[in-house]
Design an enzyme around this catalytic site. Structure first.
Site, PDB file in Angstrom:
ATOM      1  N   GLU A  90      -6.879  -5.792  -1.783  1.00 43.79           N
ATOM      2  CA  GLU A  90      -7.147  -4.772  -0.759  1.00 43.79           C
ATOM      3  C   GLU A  90      -6.043  -3.749  -0.817  1.00 43.79           C
ATOM      4  OE1 GLU A  90      -6.298  -3.169   3.412  1.00 43.79           O
ATOM      5  OE2 GLU A  90      -5.064  -4.296   1.980  1.00 43.79           O
ATOM      6  N   ARG A 147     -10.551   1.431   3.601  1.00 48.19           N
ATOM      7  CA  ARG A 147      -9.729   0.751   2.609  1.00 48.19           C
ATOM      8  C   ARG A 147     -10.566   0.469   1.364  1.00 48.19           C
ATOM      9  NH1 ARG A 147      -6.333   2.398   5.407  1.00 48.19           N
ATOM     10  NH2 ARG A 147      -4.470   1.377   6.221  1.00 48.19           N
ATOM     11  N   ARG A 151     -10.880   2.912   9.862  1.00 43.07           N
ATOM     12  CA  ARG A 151      -9.900   2.486   8.855  1.00 43.07           C
ATOM     13  C   ARG A 151     -10.625   2.270   7.526  1.00 43.07           C
ATOM     14  NH1 ARG A 151      -5.048  -0.132   9.697  1.00 43.07           N
ATOM     15  NH2 ARG A 151      -4.163  -1.302   7.958  1.00 43.07           N
ATOM     16  N   CYS A 179       0.807  -1.220   0.000  1.00 45.37           N
ATOM     17  CA  CYS A 179       0.000   0.000   0.000  1.00 45.37           C
ATOM     18  C   CYS A 179       0.839   1.270   0.000  1.00 45.37           C
ATOM     19  CB  CYS A 179      -0.913   0.027   1.231  1.00 45.37           C
ATOM     20  SG  CYS A 179      -0.021   0.219   2.795  1.00 45.37           S
TER      21      CYS A 179
END
Length: 333
Positions: free
Chosen positions: A121, A167, A165, A78
């Site tokens: 993800e 994502r 969070r 990421c």
């Protein structure tokens, strides 16, 4: 129902796999794992007992050496797209590897094996990187390989963990089995608060900040506030939720607690000054694991410095499980 075979790329400590294992049960079997970080490998091996070795650098793996599989799990790095980083995307170079282009290894492997499903993800920043062009490239790549792509931004705080969070989740179905639409889960449980995941017993003194360091944090925050910035440490209320635990294990100071249950404030590690008398401490790795949806049976075998990094880099298992259940519904149809 048939048993589906899965591969776990950029596996980290196995958070995505764990979510799919929980959703599919005995109907999924992992046949290949790739993770280049040796410390992440140690935590992975402590929790998953496979009859094969974890492969290292994905860029050096020949696609024909990977067993046939139905589901590709890929939490590709990421950092190249994170809002917290430089957001260099496909231009990001790190230790001789271009992290942004590691996605292309996902495409390379899936082009050869043509699995039924590809699951990815990444950070929310991926969707806006380079004015959205990076995300379009990723989706177009899967489409060109013969997949129908669905994506959604989900927040962990809606899935049974007290962590804010966000994502992006990508689910790509091979065209011959793709549904007309794929509805991502919206939420499963929004009730969890930090008090639900905080250790039941007093935590060791080593998790409490020194008075010198706490004073440094206060000065740092004051300097940024004077400039109109929102940077700095943050103490969370027990009945609130945490900010995101982030890549690299940074940001521990953004999720501090006041916890006065520990009365033995004799330092057990080398610190400047004394342990603060206000009860300010950082969260423990086990508390971070709970923030990410890992069960207490999940082994955390390494030193804290590695665990914070690994858990910050990992995924929220609860969100993965909820999406995996939806994927399972499509596959069994």
């Amino acid at each position: 129902m048939n048993q589906f075979k899965a591969i776990d790329l950029f596996a980290g400590i196995g958070g995505i796999r764990l979510g799919f294992d929980k959703a599919f049960g005995k109907n999924i079997k992992t046949v290949f794992v790739s993770e280049w970080d040796e410390y992440a490998q140690k935590t992975y091996k402590a929790n998953f007992k496979d009859d094969f070795q974890i492969a290292g650098d994905i860029t050096k793996i020949d696609v024909s050496d990977i067993p046939k599989f139905d589901i590709c799990l890929a939490g590709f790095p990421c950092q190249a797209f994170s809002l917290a980083g430089k957001r260099m995307g496909f231009e990001d170079n790190y230790k001789g590897l271009c992290r942004g282009t590691l996605f292309q290894d996902v495409a390379r492997i899936c082009e050869y094996h043509k699995p039924r499903v590809i699951f990815c993800e990444n950070v929310k920043g991926l969707t806006i990187h380079d004015k959205g062009r990076t995300f379009k490239i990723i989706c177009k790549t899967f489409e060109d390989l013969g997949y129908k792509v669905f994506s959604e931004i989900l927040n962990s705080k809606n899935f049974g963990v007290p962590q804010n969070r966000e994502r992006i989740y990508i689910v790509a179905f091979r065209n011959d089995i793709a549904p007309l639409e794929f509805i991502f889960p919206e939420y499963t449980d929004t009730t969890q608060r930090l008090c639900d995941i905080i250790e039941k017993q007093p935590v060791p003194a080593k998790y409490y900040l020194s008075d010198v360091y706490l004073n440094t944090l206060r000065k740092h925050k004051a300097r940024h506030m004077a400039k109109g910035n929102g940077f700095g440490y943050e103490i969370r209320e027990w009945n609130s939720i945490a900010g995101a635990v982030v890549c690299g294990g940074m940001g521990r100071e953004r999720n501090l607690l006041i916890d006065k249950r520990q009365t033995n404030l004799i330092p057990t590690t080398h610190i400047k000054g004394e342990i603060n008398k206000e009860g300010v401490r950082k969260m423990t790795p086990r508390e971070w694991a709970r923030l990410q949806g890992f069960p207490d049976t999940f082994k955390l075998p390494l030193a804290d410095v590695h665990l914070y990094k690994q858990l910050g880099n990992s995924v929220t298992v609860n969100v993965i499980e909820a999406i995996a259940e939806k994927i399972r519904e499509v596959l069994i149809k």
